[in-house]
Scaffold this motif. Structure first.
Motif, PDB file in Angstrom:
ATOM      1  N   TYR A   3       1.217   3.821   7.784  1.00  0.00           N
ATOM      2  CA  TYR A   3       0.151   3.655   6.764  1.00  0.00           C
ATOM      3  C   TYR A   3      -0.846   2.844   7.102  1.00  0.00           C
ATOM      4  O   TYR A   3      -2.173   3.278   6.882  1.00  0.00           O
ATOM      5  CB  TYR A   3       1.128   2.856   5.406  1.00  0.00           C
ATOM      6  CG  TYR A   3       0.152   2.876   4.223  1.00  0.00           C
ATOM      7  CD1 TYR A   3       0.468   3.687   3.026  1.00  0.00           C
ATOM      8  CD2 TYR A   3      -0.912   1.915   4.240  1.00  0.00           C
ATOM      9  CE1 TYR A   3      -0.163   3.471   1.892  1.00  0.00           C
ATOM     10  CE2 TYR A   3      -1.505   1.699   2.735  1.00  0.00           C
ATOM     11  CZ  TYR A   3      -1.457   2.311   2.066  1.00  0.00           C
ATOM     12  OH  TYR A   3      -2.029   2.184   0.598  1.00  0.00           O
ATOM     13  N   ARG A  59       1.983   1.581  -3.389  1.00  0.00           N
ATOM     14  CA  ARG A  59       2.982   2.775  -3.542  1.00  0.00           C
ATOM     15  C   ARG A  59       2.532   3.350  -4.612  1.00  0.00           C
ATOM     16  O   ARG A  59       2.298   2.764  -5.712  1.00  0.00           O
ATOM     17  CB  ARG A  59       4.483   2.394  -3.327  1.00  0.00           C
ATOM     18  CG  ARG A  59       4.783   1.229  -2.153  1.00  0.00           C
ATOM     19  CD  ARG A  59       6.097   1.269  -1.877  1.00  0.00           C
ATOM     20  NE  ARG A  59       6.917   2.359  -1.844  1.00  0.00           N
ATOM     21  CZ  ARG A  59       8.335   2.432  -1.812  1.00  0.00           C
ATOM     22  NH1 ARG A  59       9.017   0.975  -1.948  1.00  0.00           N
ATOM     23  NH2 ARG A  59       8.964   3.342  -1.698  1.00  0.00           N
ATOM     24  N   THR A  84       4.653   7.203   4.105  1.00  0.00           N
ATOM     25  CA  THR A  84       3.657   6.363   3.596  1.00  0.00           C
ATOM     26  C   THR A  84       4.095   5.650   2.391  1.00  0.00           C
ATOM     27  O   THR A  84       3.574   4.967   1.758  1.00  0.00           O
ATOM     28  CB  THR A  84       2.422   7.090   2.910  1.00  0.00           C
ATOM     29  OG1 THR A  84       2.807   8.272   2.336  1.00  0.00           O
ATOM     30  CG2 THR A  84       1.620   7.704   4.366  1.00  0.00           C
ATOM     31  N   GLY A  85       5.496   5.884   2.058  1.00  0.00           N
ATOM     32  CA  GLY A  85       6.302   4.915   1.018  1.00  0.00           C
ATOM     33  C   GLY A  85       6.121   5.217  -0.381  1.00  0.00           C
ATOM     34  O   GLY A  85       6.313   4.374  -1.331  1.00  0.00           O
ATOM     35  N   GLN A  86       5.863   6.430  -0.454  1.00  0.00           N
ATOM     36  CA  GLN A  86       5.653   7.082  -1.917  1.00  0.00           C
ATOM     37  C   GLN A  86       6.851   7.378  -2.673  1.00  0.00           C
ATOM     38  O   GLN A  86       7.844   7.421  -1.838  1.00  0.00           O
ATOM     39  CB  GLN A  86       4.689   8.097  -2.009  1.00  0.00           C
ATOM     40  CG  GLN A  86       3.356   8.058  -1.112  1.00  0.00           C
ATOM     41  CD  GLN A  86       2.605   6.806  -1.571  1.00  0.00           C
ATOM     42  OE1 GLN A  86       2.495   6.423  -2.673  1.00  0.00           O
ATOM     43  NE2 GLN A  86       2.377   6.091  -0.419  1.00  0.00           N
ATOM     44  N   ALA A 107      10.487  -1.319  -6.390  1.00  0.00           N
ATOM     45  CA  ALA A 107       9.462  -1.632  -5.413  1.00  0.00           C
ATOM     46  C   ALA A 107       8.696  -2.778  -5.911  1.00  0.00           C
ATOM     47  O   ALA A 107       8.185  -3.734  -5.207  1.00  0.00           O
ATOM     48  CB  ALA A 107       8.570  -0.415  -5.487  1.00  0.00           C
ATOM     49  N   ASP A 112       5.874  -5.208  -4.136  1.00  0.00           N
ATOM     50  CA  ASP A 112       4.846  -4.342  -3.883  1.00  0.00           C
ATOM     51  C   ASP A 112       3.896  -3.958  -4.971  1.00  0.00           C
ATOM     52  O   ASP A 112       3.978  -4.579  -5.811  1.00  0.00           O
ATOM     53  CB  ASP A 112       5.504  -2.886  -3.573  1.00  0.00           C
ATOM     54  CG  ASP A 112       6.442  -2.826  -2.221  1.00  0.00           C
ATOM     55  OD1 ASP A 112       6.427  -3.823  -1.488  1.00  0.00           O
ATOM     56  OD2 ASP A 112       7.361  -2.054  -2.388  1.00  0.00           O
ATOM     57  N   LEU A 114       2.257  -1.106  -6.925  1.00  0.00           N
ATOM     58  CA  LEU A 114       2.528   0.186  -7.514  1.00  0.00           C
ATOM     59  C   LEU A 114       1.508   0.640  -8.108  1.00  0.00           C
ATOM     60  O   LEU A 114       1.051   0.136  -9.235  1.00  0.00           O
ATOM     61  CB  LEU A 114       3.694   0.083  -8.328  1.00  0.00           C
ATOM     62  CG  LEU A 114       4.436   1.513  -8.912  1.00  0.00           C
ATOM     63  CD1 LEU A 114       5.028   2.217  -7.569  1.00  0.00           C
ATOM     64  CD2 LEU A 114       5.508   1.045  -9.982  1.00  0.00           C
TER      65      LEU A 114
END
Length: 233
Positions: A3, A59, A84-86, A107, A112, A114
């Motif tokens: 990312y 994310r 990419t952590g989606q 998350a 994170d 979001l």
């Protein structure tokens, strides 16, 4: 790592050179800790511009259709969204949608950022539509701030019926964090969730200057209004 490197060396330079995005209120993004970035949604490319502009990784709750494609394109999409952590979002409603929100909640509890589009889908005509309750459910359950944001001009870059983006300058206005301490004791109450969602949408409307429509965008599109809302589409 992927990312950060893609943003620094590939996507970021390309987007900044071609679209020259401008931003206001960047200091409203916390340097650390969890927060919900709640934005209007006018283009598929919204989920490209926000990560480029925001310094920290973001994310997104992304519709789970992106994980279901076949062939090379399907494999590429699954790989890209995973790396990419989606987070896949099931928009069918009921338990499936709530399970998807639970992943978003996880998350946030890990600290994170979001990204979520409270309208649940792209605006069909450039107006701002009624927010779904998913954003409020996440905010009240995790007790994290909600940062309202407004994308400007992305509908000119890539409207719903266009695959290849046009070159057009875009902007992002980031509002001050919203806190909903008074609603935390009633986190599971749908009236509280509706009040919080409406407050968030009011701030997005103020930032974007869009006309507000008290109707779900999915109803306007004729696709129904199921699901708690959130993913790009």
């Amino acid at each position: 790592m992927f990312y950060r490197n893609a943003k620094r060396f590939v996507v970021g330079p390309a987007v900044n050179t071609v679209f020259r995005p401008w931003v206001k209120g960047l200091d409203n993004i916390p340097s650390e800790g969890a927060a919900i970035l709640a934005s209007n949604h006018m283009s598929f490319s919204d989920s490209v511009f926000i990560p480029v502009v925001v310094p920290r990784p973001v994310r997104f709750l992304a519709k789970n259709d992106y994980w279901k494609g076949r062939g090379f394109a399907g494999k590429w999409n699954r790989w890209f969204f995973d790396i990419t952590g989606q987070i896949p979002m099931d928009r069918s409603g009921g338990a499936a949608s709530q399970n998807s929100l639970a992943a978003g909640e996880g998350a946030l509890r890990r600290g994170d950022l979001l990204g979520i589009y409270p309208e649940g889908t792209r605006s069909p005509d450039g107006r701002l539509y009624r927010g779904k309750l998913g954003v409020a459910q996440l905010a009240l359950r995790t007790q994290v701030p909600v940062i309202p944001m407004a994308l400007i001009g992305t509908d000119k870059v890539q409207p719903i019926d266009r695959t290849v983006p046009r070159i057009h300058r875009v902007g992002l206005i980031i509002g001050e964090p919203l806190h909903f301490d008074a609603y935390y004791p009633n986190a599971d109450d749908r009236f509280a969730q509706r009040a919080v969602t409406d407050k968030i949408m009011s701030q997005i409307m103020r930032l974007s200057g869009q006309q507000y429509v008290d109707m779900y965008a999915s109803v306007k599109k004729g696709t129904g209004a199921r699901g708690p809302g959130g993913p790009p589409s």
